[in-house]
Design a protein around this motif. Structure first.
Motif: not given
Length: 214
Positions: A32-41, A173-188
């Motif tokens: 099963e796929r796992v839906f992750i919603r939260g903030k980058v640690v 909009a386009p983004a870069m993985l380098s933008q994955l800083a602590p505190g950034v909200a993400v959906f994976v």
């Protein structure tokens, strides 16, 4: 540039399950796929650690070809007939779906996740991806909610979705993985690998105070 945008938008690619018929045809043994919603640690190398909205910690290994996309706020008025959208929604007492959020796809992503199926934003939520064939701004439902009722067509069906004023409406909009800083909200969307580690090739991140709403 168009190819880059398509790849980045695909990172959110809605993030949606493949249409129901394809899912039904998939192997029963498929994890099963796992839906992750939260903030980058933290994000280092290919390892992304997220503090989920449930308060847990999830570790995801991003594949070498992983893509990123971000979301930007757009106005409800920008959704017009022929727009291709995705929307998480819950059933209303009147039988019409009530949108929790709407995300607008660029034209190069038309057809992404086409269909209507279960979703995990809330316990009762569904996802509808399709073409907007009609926009009602003056009917009773739209007027009461100070919003609009969208007729969304997809292969094999149609849904009416009430979009009330004030819910998140975004476009990719386009983004870069380098933008994955602590505190950034993400959906994976992660999928367990053979070793049990969650793997993902797409990540959607928030910018300028706008979090992925799906």
């Amino acid at each position: 540039m168009l190819k880059l945008f398509a790849a980045a938008a695909l990172a959110l690619a809605v993030t949606a399950p493949v249409a129901a018929k394809l899912a039904a045809a998939a192997s029963m043994a498929a994890p099963e796929r796992v839906f992750i919603r939260g903030k980058v640690v933290s994000y280092s190398g290919q390892t992304l650690v997220v503090k989920t909205r449930e308060g847990k910690t999830a570790t995801v290994m991003l594949t070498p070809d992983a893509q990123a996309a971000t979301v930007q706020t757009v106005a409800l008025e920008d959704i017009k007939p022929t727009s291709y959208i995705g929307t998480s929604a819950e059933p209303g007492k009147d039988g019409v779906l009530r949108a929790l959020e709407v995300h607008v796809f660029p034209e190069v992503m038309r057809g992404t996740g086409d269909g209507h199926y279960g979703w995990t934003l809330t316990k009762k939520s569904s996802m509808t991806n399709g073409n907007v064939s009609a926009v009602d701004t003056s009917g009773k439902l739209a007027t009461k909610a100070k919003g609009r009722v969208l007729t969304v067509d997809y292969k094999g069906g149609t849904q009416q979705v009430l979009v009330p004023a004030g819910i998140p409406i975004v476009q990719f909009a386009p983004a870069m993985l380098s933008q994955l800083a602590p505190g950034v909200a993400v959906f994976v969307i992660g999928q367990p690998g053979a070793d049990g580690m969650l793997m993902a090739n797409r990540v959607t991140l928030g910018t300028n105070g706008v979090a992925p709403p799906m």
